[in-house]
Design a protein around this motif. Structure first.
Motif, PDB file in Angstrom:
ATOM      1  N   ASN A 167       0.828  -1.204   0.000  1.00 55.67           N
ATOM      2  CA  ASN A 167       0.000   0.000   0.000  1.00 55.67           C
ATOM      3  C   ASN A 167       0.864   1.256   0.000  1.00 55.67           C
ATOM      4  N   GLY A 168       0.438   2.233  -0.803  1.00 59.12           N
ATOM      5  CA  GLY A 168       1.175   3.485  -0.890  1.00 59.12           C
ATOM      6  C   GLY A 168       2.310   3.482  -1.898  1.00 59.12           C
ATOM      7  N   GLU A 169       2.439   2.416  -2.691  1.00 63.10           N
ATOM      8  CA  GLU A 169       3.517   2.363  -3.681  1.00 63.10           C
ATOM      9  C   GLU A 169       3.396   3.497  -4.700  1.00 63.10           C
ATOM     10  N   ILE A 170       4.511   4.140  -4.992  1.00 65.56           N
ATOM     11  CA  ILE A 170       4.606   5.120  -6.074  1.00 65.56           C
ATOM     12  C   ILE A 170       5.480   4.515  -7.157  1.00 65.56           C
ATOM     13  N   LYS A 171       4.934   4.434  -8.371  1.00 67.56           N
ATOM     14  CA  LYS A 171       5.637   3.757  -9.462  1.00 67.56           C
ATOM     15  C   LYS A 171       6.001   4.743 -10.566  1.00 67.56           C
ATOM     16  N   ASN A 172       7.105   4.422 -11.269  1.00 69.84           N
ATOM     17  CA  ASN A 172       7.477   5.225 -12.432  1.00 69.84           C
ATOM     18  C   ASN A 172       6.758   4.698 -13.668  1.00 69.84           C
ATOM     19  N   ASP A 173       7.060   5.287 -14.827  1.00 68.70           N
ATOM     20  CA  ASP A 173       6.357   4.899 -16.054  1.00 68.70           C
ATOM     21  C   ASP A 173       6.604   3.446 -16.437  1.00 68.70           C
ATOM     22  N   ALA A 174       7.722   2.893 -15.981  1.00 65.59           N
ATOM     23  CA  ALA A 174       8.032   1.493 -16.287  1.00 65.59           C
ATOM     24  C   ALA A 174       7.355   0.527 -15.317  1.00 65.59           C
ATOM     25  N   GLY A 175       6.687   1.077 -14.315  1.00 62.98           N
ATOM     26  CA  GLY A 175       5.996   0.232 -13.345  1.00 62.98           C
ATOM     27  C   GLY A 175       6.843  -0.177 -12.159  1.00 62.98           C
ATOM     28  N   ASP A 176       8.061   0.378 -12.034  1.00 59.55           N
ATOM     29  CA  ASP A 176       8.923   0.060 -10.903  1.00 59.55           C
ATOM     30  C   ASP A 176       8.566   0.933  -9.702  1.00 59.55           C
ATOM     31  N   VAL A 177       8.641   0.357  -8.511  1.00 54.76           N
ATOM     32  CA  VAL A 177       8.355   1.094  -7.292  1.00 54.76           C
ATOM     33  C   VAL A 177       9.537   2.005  -6.966  1.00 54.76           C
ATOM     34  N   ILE A 178       9.261   3.311  -6.855  1.00 53.26           N
ATOM     35  CA  ILE A 178      10.320   4.284  -6.584  1.00 53.26           C
ATOM     36  C   ILE A 178      10.139   4.963  -5.226  1.00 53.26           C
ATOM     37  N   GLY A 179       9.089   4.606  -4.499  1.00 53.46           N
ATOM     38  CA  GLY A 179       8.861   5.201  -3.182  1.00 53.46           C
ATOM     39  C   GLY A 179       7.481   4.871  -2.670  1.00 53.46           C
ATOM     40  N   PHE A 180       7.150   5.455  -1.523  1.00 54.36           N
ATOM     41  CA  PHE A 180       5.856   5.208  -0.897  1.00 54.36           C
ATOM     42  C   PHE A 180       5.247   6.531  -0.458  1.00 54.36           C
ATOM     43  N   TYR A 181       3.938   6.631  -0.627  1.00 57.25           N
ATOM     44  CA  TYR A 181       3.215   7.841  -0.268  1.00 57.25           C
ATOM     45  C   TYR A 181       3.063   7.896   1.256  1.00 57.25           C
ATOM     46  N   LYS A 182       3.500   8.986   1.845  1.00 57.49           N
ATOM     47  CA  LYS A 182       3.552   9.085   3.302  1.00 57.49           C
ATOM     48  C   LYS A 182       2.169   9.192   3.942  1.00 57.49           C
ATOM     49  N   ASN A 183       1.211   9.731   3.215  1.00 58.11           N
ATOM     50  CA  ASN A 183      -0.096   9.982   3.812  1.00 58.11           C
ATOM     51  C   ASN A 183      -1.162   8.994   3.338  1.00 58.11           C
ATOM     52  N   GLN A 184      -0.747   7.747   3.104  1.00 59.34           N
ATOM     53  CA  GLN A 184      -1.680   6.690   2.702  1.00 59.34           C
ATOM     54  C   GLN A 184      -2.398   6.190   3.963  1.00 59.34           C
ATOM     55  N   VAL A 185      -3.304   7.008   4.489  1.00 58.16           N
ATOM     56  CA  VAL A 185      -3.854   6.740   5.812  1.00 58.16           C
ATOM     57  C   VAL A 185      -5.380   6.742   5.796  1.00 58.16           C
ATOM     58  N   ASP A 186      -5.902   6.123   6.837  1.00 54.65           N
ATOM     59  CA  ASP A 186      -7.335   6.080   7.109  1.00 54.65           C
ATOM     60  C   ASP A 186      -7.568   6.852   8.402  1.00 54.65           C
ATOM     61  N   LEU A 187      -8.465   7.828   8.367  1.00 56.27           N
ATOM     62  CA  LEU A 187      -8.784   8.623   9.550  1.00 56.27           C
ATOM     63  C   LEU A 187     -10.283   8.551   9.816  1.00 56.27           C
ATOM     64  N   TYR A 188     -10.656   8.263  11.046  1.00 57.92           N
ATOM     65  CA  TYR A 188     -12.080   8.129  11.360  1.00 57.92           C
ATOM     66  C   TYR A 188     -12.303   8.465  12.829  1.00 57.92           C
ATOM     67  N   THR A 189     -13.401   9.174  13.091  1.00 55.71           N
ATOM     68  CA  THR A 189     -13.799   9.509  14.456  1.00 55.71           C
ATOM     69  C   THR A 189     -15.219   9.007  14.686  1.00 55.71           C
ATOM     70  N   GLN A 190     -15.411   8.300  15.779  1.00 55.46           N
ATOM     71  CA  GLN A 190     -16.736   7.768  16.108  1.00 55.46           C
ATOM     72  C   GLN A 190     -17.081   8.118  17.544  1.00 55.46           C
ATOM     73  N   LYS A 191     -18.328   8.589  17.749  1.00 55.17           N
ATOM     74  CA  LYS A 191     -18.818   8.925  19.081  1.00 55.17           C
ATOM     75  C   LYS A 191     -20.147   8.217  19.312  1.00 55.17           C
ATOM     76  N   ASN A 192     -20.241   7.524  20.427  1.00 55.26           N
ATOM     77  CA  ASN A 192     -21.441   6.762  20.785  1.00 55.26           C
ATOM     78  C   ASN A 192     -22.074   7.359  22.038  1.00 55.26           C
TER      79      ASN A 192
END
Length: 739
Positions: A264-289
């Protein structure tokens, strides 16, 4: 509804005067009876398979892991963890049944999301620190509020108010930079009538898998009024989670290279090779009961429970997508150096904003031979789903920073009423009856995030759905207390369940899914004396129109679940407990089962997206091992508590083909827990503990998914499954001091 209201009013009016003179003397001066729709719980005379987990048992394992992992040693339960260490996104299965078919309640109030039918435990972190106990029912169980229990029920009860003031601080640290801090306090009884309790928690972990981090914060507050005849409680609890995605599994080859890899978060170049990862590949949720609960004693035999509730949940997840078709996001292609760019990297956010509220009630009668309940509830749910594109690589043109590309709203009304009775016939023999009527209306309007190439003109998939369901779910059984040591029971239940949101959004355009139906047969025997107890339960769960993934995709390529006409689960559950010595105990349980789809038809897609159907015959149901077992050896001697836990599970298939290529290998994993309580002046004690998980460093996986294909001539099958690796040997140390 009118009849129900008049009945309640009549009972209240006619019984209150009698109650004032007859109940008052029979109650304790400090009545701390907890408010819960208790009729949804099973007891010794209820002919269903269930397990109670006490507050003390939960406390011994409460080091930060999610509730599913604290229940993992109960019969017929398996758990999974995306991050690999039991913190973050975790799931639970009962008898092989997935989380969308397990009804979860807190104080009788439904917790499952009304659309997905699943409870995301990550949204209520450390709720276990504010629980009194948990009851797990296997099979159809008793009638309860919320989504239909289609294989299991988890009934949680929040902590009882203490008559004495207290304070408690606990914390822990362990592998993967995991740490947990919890602070609890209570006022005790104030002026013999009032009590207040509070908790704050913080849990953080880097996760076993790469970047699979979790940042979880939660709270719990309750205030109660405890009168002689009346108890009222207001409870609120909630959580805020931020987790890095670990939603995708890895190939068998990748497991051999690096078990911790997270795609998850892979950043690929035009050739399809992984060149890094996205730092903000996150899930944020707030629940109040929020819960407002009332218990009213009407007479020595009658009591009324009423609950009002509201849950608000909102959040989004953000993800980097490589080479996405711009038109699918409502964006125009652009020109760079004379070349039209139709696909480009982008970042999108998907949002939900939901509200769920309603009321429940239970009118209970307890006599010498008859125990009866009339209960039910009405709930309404609304959820806004929408998505935005917040960034496009090298984009030339105007881009609204809040560019919204889809928007739809789901609405659901869910009402039920049930009547339950248990009557002692003669000589320890009692008969049980339970009947529930449930009405559901689900509406879905707007456009979803899937692109429909078949439409004219092409565009995002549109929905205008309005579905109604009426279910009658009867249950009947016998319980026989043969003597103080022996008990036997038998029951038959019918349960029905509506399709989930995903079943509709990913269905064939020309055919919508039908509801599912379960016929559940249970036969059990219990034996217990001072040193030894044993339980044997036989079950046969016969499904009609069960929804399963069969490899088929809809007109735009989304995998769909379809109704299969006949399927079943049958098995035998055993549980033994031996008090070897006053300080030494051994608990062991096991489930042997056979889980099958009759006359299964599987679908495979070739490289041209053409689908091929193959008659597969009778096949095993996915994620349903033929055996699962647990062993717990615990010792409690001179203040030292030690527990050695082991779990063994046979092969599980990732789909319904029953092929080894698409399966999870059997695994045997053990954990060790130890603690010691120090008596310190001016405190209630200091407890130090340590847990070692996966003691023998077993390499194993508990979850995955299949990716199958077929050659264009329809003769050769190919398999490319994905897996979620669990952590090797890891530890957690903790300390708790109470005042």
């Amino acid at each position: 509804m009118k009849t129900k209201t008049l009945l309640c009013m009549g009972l209240l009016t006619g019984a209150t005067a009698f109650a004032q003179t007859n109940v008052k003397d029979s109650l304790r001066v400090y009545n701390l009876e907890e408010v819960e729709i208790v009729s949804t719980r099973a007891n010794k005379k209820t002919p269903v398979a269930f397990t109670d987990i006490s507050k003390e048992e939960l406390l011994k394992q409460n080091t930060g892991k999610d509730i599913p992992f604290l229940l993992s040693t109960s019969p017929s339960i398996l758990t999974t963890s995306d991050a690999g260490a039991g913190i973050g996104y975790t799931k639970i299965r009962i008898r092989g049944t997935d989380a969308t078919r397990i009804n979860v309640t807190t104080n009788g109030i439904p917790m499952n999301d009304a659309e997905s039918h699943e409870l995301y435990w990550v949204n209520t972190p450390d709720l276990v620190s504010s629980l009194e106990d948990i009851q797990v029912q296997r099979g159809a169980g008793t009638s309860t509020n919320g989504a239909g229990a289609f294989g299991g029920t988890i009934n949680m009860r929040t902590q009882a108010s203490s008559p004495h003031k207290y304070a408690e601080v606990s914390g822990g640290y362990g592998s993967f930079n995991t740490h947990k801090e919890t602070f609890r306090l209570g006022t005790g009884l104030i002026k013999d009538k009032w009590a207040f309790d509070a908790r704050l928690s913080n849990i953080k972990s880097d996760g076993y898998r790469d970047r699979a981090s979790s940042d979880l914060k939660s709270y719990f507050l309750q205030g109660g009024y405890f009168g002689t005849l009346t108890t009222v409680k207001f409870i609120t609890f909630g959580g805020k989670e931020k987790t890095y995605h670990a939603w995708d599994g890895v190939s068998q080859e990748q497991l051999k290279k690096n078990r911790r890899y997270n795609p998850n978060g892979e950043i690929k170049n035009d050739a399809g090779d992984v060149i890094g990862f996205y730092k903000n590949q996150v899930d944020l949720y707030t629940q109040k009961n929020y819960q407002l609960l009332l218990n009213q004693y009407l007479s020595p035999n009658w009591s009324l429970n009423v609950g009002l509730h509201y849950t608000n949940g909102s959040g989004h997840y953000e993800e980097y997508k490589n080479k996405r078709t711009l038109i699918q996001y409502g964006l125009k292609p652009y020109i760079v150096n004379g070349k039209e760019i139709e696909k480009e990297d982008l970042v999108r956010r998907k949002f939900v904003d939901s509200g769920f509220g309603g009321g429940i009630f239970s009118l209970d009668y307890k006599g010498d031979r008859l125990q009866a309940s009339l209960g039910g509830g009405m709930n309404y749910y609304k959820n806004n789903h929408f998505g935005k594109v917040i960034w496009i690589k090298n984009y030339i043109g105007d881009l609204d920073p809040d560019h919204q590309y889809y928007d739809n709203i789901g609405r659901k009304t869910d009402g039920n009423i049930y009547a339950r009775a248990n009557y002692d016939i003669v000589g320890g023999l009692s008969i049980y009856g339970d009947a529930q009527f449930r009405h559901i209306r689900y509406k879905l309007n707007g456009v979803d995030d899937e692109w429909d190439w078949t439409a004219n003109p092409a565009g995002l998939q549109a929905f205008d759905l309005d579905k109604k369901f009426n279910f009658f779910n009867p249950k009947v059984g016998l319980s026989w207390q043969i003597n103080p040591y022996h008990q036997a029971y038998a029951s038959f239940s019918i349960a029905q369940k509506e399709p989930s949101r995903g079943n509709y959004t990913d269905a064939l355009f020309s055919k919508q899914p039908d509801s599912e139906k379960l016929f559940d047969y249970e036969l059990g025997y219990n034996y217990a004396n001072e040193r030894f107890s044993a339980n044997v339960n036989l079950y046969y769960m016969d499904y009609k129109d069960q929804l399963v993934l069969n490899g088929r995709v809809n007109e735009i390529g989304s995998p769909i679940s379809e109704n299969v006409k006949h399927s079943y689960r049958m098995g035998i559950e055993t549980a033994l407990a031996v008090q070897i010595a006053d300080w030494l105990k051994w608990d062991i349980n096991g489930t042997w089962s056979k889980n099958r789809i009759k006359n299964y038809e599987a679908y495979f897609s070739d490289e041209n997206y053409e689908q091929h159907a193959i008659q597969w015959g009778n096949s095993p149901i996915a994620f349903s091992p033929s055996f699962m077992g647990n062993s717990i050896i615990s010792a409690d001697f001179l203040g030292v508590n030690i527990a050695f836990q082991s779990q063994f599970t046979t092969r599980q298939y990732l789909d319904n083909l029953g092929l080894k290529e698409n399966s999870l290998d059997p695994y045997f994993v053990s954990h060790l827990h130890a603690s010691y309580k120090f008596n310190i002046p001016y405190t209630k004690g200091l407890t130090l503990g340590a847990s070692v998980y996966n003691l023998f460093n077993t390499k194993y996986e508990t979850n995955g998914y299949a990716q199958n294909s077929i050659s264009t001539d329809g003769k050769t099958l190919s398999f490319d499954p994905r897996f979620y690796a669990m952590a090797g040997t890891n530890f957690m140390i903790n300390a708790r001091i109470a005042f």
